[in-house]
Design a protein around this motif. Sequence first.
Motif, PDB file in Angstrom:
ATOM      1  N   ARG A 143     -74.347  -2.686  67.015  1.00  0.00           N
ATOM      2  CA  ARG A 143     -75.137  -3.660  67.778  1.00  0.00           C
ATOM      3  C   ARG A 143     -74.924  -5.024  67.139  1.00  0.00           C
ATOM      4  O   ARG A 143     -75.074  -5.173  65.919  1.00  0.00           O
ATOM      5  CB  ARG A 143     -76.611  -3.263  67.692  1.00  0.00           C
ATOM      6  CG  ARG A 143     -77.579  -4.226  68.347  1.00  0.00           C
ATOM      7  CD  ARG A 143     -79.006  -3.792  67.992  1.00  0.00           C
ATOM      8  NE  ARG A 143     -80.008  -4.513  68.749  1.00  0.00           N
ATOM      9  CZ  ARG A 143     -80.514  -5.686  68.403  1.00  0.00           C
ATOM     10  NH1 ARG A 143     -80.086  -6.296  67.304  1.00  0.00           N
ATOM     11  NH2 ARG A 143     -81.438  -6.266  69.136  1.00  0.00           N
ATOM     12  N   LEU A 144     -74.599  -6.037  67.955  1.00  0.00           N
ATOM     13  CA  LEU A 144     -74.305  -7.359  67.392  1.00  0.00           C
ATOM     14  C   LEU A 144     -74.999  -8.446  68.197  1.00  0.00           C
ATOM     15  O   LEU A 144     -75.022  -8.394  69.436  1.00  0.00           O
ATOM     16  CB  LEU A 144     -72.793  -7.613  67.410  1.00  0.00           C
ATOM     17  CG  LEU A 144     -71.950  -6.693  66.516  1.00  0.00           C
ATOM     18  CD1 LEU A 144     -70.477  -6.819  66.865  1.00  0.00           C
ATOM     19  CD2 LEU A 144     -72.181  -7.021  65.042  1.00  0.00           C
ATOM     20  N   THR A 168     -64.295  -5.723  71.793  1.00  0.00           N
ATOM     21  CA  THR A 168     -64.917  -4.586  72.484  1.00  0.00           C
ATOM     22  C   THR A 168     -63.861  -3.760  73.224  1.00  0.00           C
ATOM     23  O   THR A 168     -63.948  -2.541  73.285  1.00  0.00           O
ATOM     24  CB  THR A 168     -66.004  -5.110  73.442  1.00  0.00           C
ATOM     25  OG1 THR A 168     -67.023  -5.715  72.643  1.00  0.00           O
ATOM     26  CG2 THR A 168     -66.623  -4.009  74.283  1.00  0.00           C
ATOM     27  N   ARG A 169     -62.855  -4.440  73.783  1.00  0.00           N
ATOM     28  CA  ARG A 169     -61.771  -3.699  74.459  1.00  0.00           C
ATOM     29  C   ARG A 169     -61.110  -2.736  73.498  1.00  0.00           C
ATOM     30  O   ARG A 169     -60.752  -1.624  73.846  1.00  0.00           O
ATOM     31  CB  ARG A 169     -60.701  -4.673  74.974  1.00  0.00           C
ATOM     32  CG  ARG A 169     -60.972  -5.146  76.370  1.00  0.00           C
ATOM     33  CD  ARG A 169     -59.789  -5.928  76.901  1.00  0.00           C
ATOM     34  NE  ARG A 169     -60.164  -6.574  78.156  1.00  0.00           N
ATOM     35  CZ  ARG A 169     -59.379  -7.399  78.829  1.00  0.00           C
ATOM     36  NH1 ARG A 169     -58.181  -7.702  78.362  1.00  0.00           N
ATOM     37  NH2 ARG A 169     -59.788  -7.928  79.955  1.00  0.00           N
ATOM     38  N   PRO A 173     -67.332   0.194  74.063  1.00  0.00           N
ATOM     39  CA  PRO A 173     -68.571  -0.532  74.350  1.00  0.00           C
ATOM     40  C   PRO A 173     -69.622  -0.385  73.258  1.00  0.00           C
ATOM     41  O   PRO A 173     -69.587   0.545  72.465  1.00  0.00           O
ATOM     42  CB  PRO A 173     -69.059   0.110  75.656  1.00  0.00           C
ATOM     43  CG  PRO A 173     -68.398   1.444  75.699  1.00  0.00           C
ATOM     44  CD  PRO A 173     -67.112   1.331  74.943  1.00  0.00           C
ATOM     45  N   GLY A 174     -70.549  -1.340  73.248  1.00  0.00           N
ATOM     46  CA  GLY A 174     -71.666  -1.317  72.301  1.00  0.00           C
ATOM     47  C   GLY A 174     -72.694  -2.329  72.771  1.00  0.00           C
ATOM     48  O   GLY A 174     -72.459  -3.038  73.756  1.00  0.00           O
ATOM     49  N   LEU A 230     -71.886 -10.815  78.751  1.00  0.00           N
ATOM     50  CA  LEU A 230     -72.279 -10.777  77.334  1.00  0.00           C
ATOM     51  C   LEU A 230     -73.173 -11.948  76.941  1.00  0.00           C
ATOM     52  O   LEU A 230     -73.713 -11.977  75.841  1.00  0.00           O
ATOM     53  CB  LEU A 230     -71.027 -10.811  76.443  1.00  0.00           C
ATOM     54  CG  LEU A 230     -70.090  -9.609  76.524  1.00  0.00           C
ATOM     55  CD1 LEU A 230     -68.826  -9.863  75.716  1.00  0.00           C
ATOM     56  CD2 LEU A 230     -70.802  -8.349  76.018  1.00  0.00           C
ATOM     57  N   VAL A 231     -73.313 -12.956  77.829  1.00  0.00           N
ATOM     58  CA  VAL A 231     -74.013 -14.192  77.446  1.00  0.00           C
ATOM     59  C   VAL A 231     -75.350 -14.311  78.181  1.00  0.00           C
ATOM     60  O   VAL A 231     -75.425 -14.097  79.384  1.00  0.00           O
ATOM     61  CB  VAL A 231     -73.138 -15.432  77.757  1.00  0.00           C
ATOM     62  CG1 VAL A 231     -73.801 -16.697  77.213  1.00  0.00           C
ATOM     63  CG2 VAL A 231     -71.737 -15.281  77.174  1.00  0.00           C
ATOM     64  N   ARG A 232     -76.404 -14.649  77.444  1.00  0.00           N
ATOM     65  CA  ARG A 232     -77.725 -14.933  78.036  1.00  0.00           C
ATOM     66  C   ARG A 232     -78.057 -16.393  77.776  1.00  0.00           C
ATOM     67  O   ARG A 232     -78.214 -16.780  76.613  1.00  0.00           O
ATOM     68  CB  ARG A 232     -78.816 -14.089  77.386  1.00  0.00           C
ATOM     69  CG  ARG A 232     -78.667 -12.620  77.549  1.00  0.00           C
ATOM     70  CD  ARG A 232     -79.085 -12.136  78.949  1.00  0.00           C
ATOM     71  NE  ARG A 232     -78.911 -10.701  79.039  1.00  0.00           N
ATOM     72  CZ  ARG A 232     -77.736 -10.082  79.228  1.00  0.00           C
ATOM     73  NH1 ARG A 232     -76.629 -10.777  79.356  1.00  0.00           N
ATOM     74  NH2 ARG A 232     -77.664  -8.767  79.289  1.00  0.00           N
ATOM     75  N   PHE A 233     -78.166 -17.192  78.830  1.00  0.00           N
ATOM     76  CA  PHE A 233     -78.528 -18.602  78.672  1.00  0.00           C
ATOM     77  C   PHE A 233     -80.043 -18.757  78.761  1.00  0.00           C
ATOM     78  O   PHE A 233     -80.670 -18.207  79.674  1.00  0.00           O
ATOM     79  CB  PHE A 233     -77.854 -19.443  79.762  1.00  0.00           C
ATOM     80  CG  PHE A 233     -76.366 -19.544  79.575  1.00  0.00           C
ATOM     81  CD1 PHE A 233     -75.834 -20.422  78.637  1.00  0.00           C
ATOM     82  CD2 PHE A 233     -75.497 -18.761  80.313  1.00  0.00           C
ATOM     83  CE1 PHE A 233     -74.458 -20.509  78.440  1.00  0.00           C
ATOM     84  CE2 PHE A 233     -74.121 -18.840  80.126  1.00  0.00           C
ATOM     85  CZ  PHE A 233     -73.603 -19.719  79.190  1.00  0.00           C
TER      86      PHE A 233
END
Length: 319
Positions: A143-144, A168-169, A173-174, A230-233
């Motif tokens: 988890r990162l 990740t590729r 997945p994680g 992968l991004v949360r703004f």
Amino acid sequence: MRVSADMANAGPFSPARDLQARLDAALGPQSAERNDTASDLAEPTAAEFEAIAAHLARAAGIRLEAHKKQLVLTRLSPRLRDLGMSSFAAYCALLESPDGGDEIPFMVNRLTTNLTKFFREPHHFEDLARRLEQRLAVQPRARLRIWSAGCSTGQEPYSIAMVLAAATRRAGPGDRLVLATDIDSEVLARAEAALYAEADRRAAPPAMRGYFGAPDAQGRCRIAPEVAKLVRFKPLNLLEDWPMRGRFEAIFFRNVAIYFPIDVQQQLYGQMAHLLAPGGVLYLGHSESIRGASLGLETLGQTMFRKPSAGGVDCWSGA
Ligand SMILES: C[S@@+](CC[C@H](N)C(=O)[O-])C[C@H]1O[C@@H](n2cnc3c(N)ncnc32)[C@H](O)[C@@H]1O
């Protein structure tokens, strides 16, 4: 991102309504920096400039030096025109009025400097890629969490996410996320739109170009869903309380602190050091400096700082 109907129907000083109109008008190929436009207004007087600078410092921590009068003129003129005002005296009167608080977000949006680009200071992304490879070799499902603080129009967090997607590729997945925050609601909306000029794709490292979609009719390339997801703004004023409680493996805080006074810079660096996991890395802009020792961070060179391992735990080695 479309601004929702409820937000768009908000009151006369609604940032959302202003933002939607400007997004609709401006969403062509995006330049990284908001255009400064020529103005037919007179420059603010020294007293007017000082009043605006004081409001900006209070709201966002940003220092405006006295020689930035012309910048205030060119960046705020469109806002004054929208408000039907013909002088900075009228604008300062609005700021001092009971409605002044509603105007502050518009003023901040106009006066922030949002210059950015993909893979700016590439050595930071190379360092991140090396750390990811090392960690995921030991724990492929690790988890990162990575934070881009002052993310502007999204080029920095999407660059981080591209490096993360490539790792990740290879590893599989994680649970991996990039938190991307900024005080400026307008740049966040542009970032969420995830559309960039074809020139940005051409300028990206060859291995990363595949994460930009093919250009559309307007020559804009969409960030690949594999990266965007992968991004949360989130909006966040760094001077206010931070809601994050968990630890980050890396924090990118680049070319933001340079606009703050030294005491604010040191305070924010300290808060970030606290939020780093043991072994986590703080990346700063090339002209920013930190008294690493006083915060308990080790200097790695090239404006990278590492939080020491604790009790043998290092978030990047997986130990
Ligand atoms: C020059 S950009 C840096 C963008 C990116 N980090 C980079 O290095 O390419 C600075 C960003 O910091 C944001 N900023 C300024 N004051 C802030 C504050 N008090 N809280 C959060 N973000 C702020 C601005 O809105 C702007 O988008």
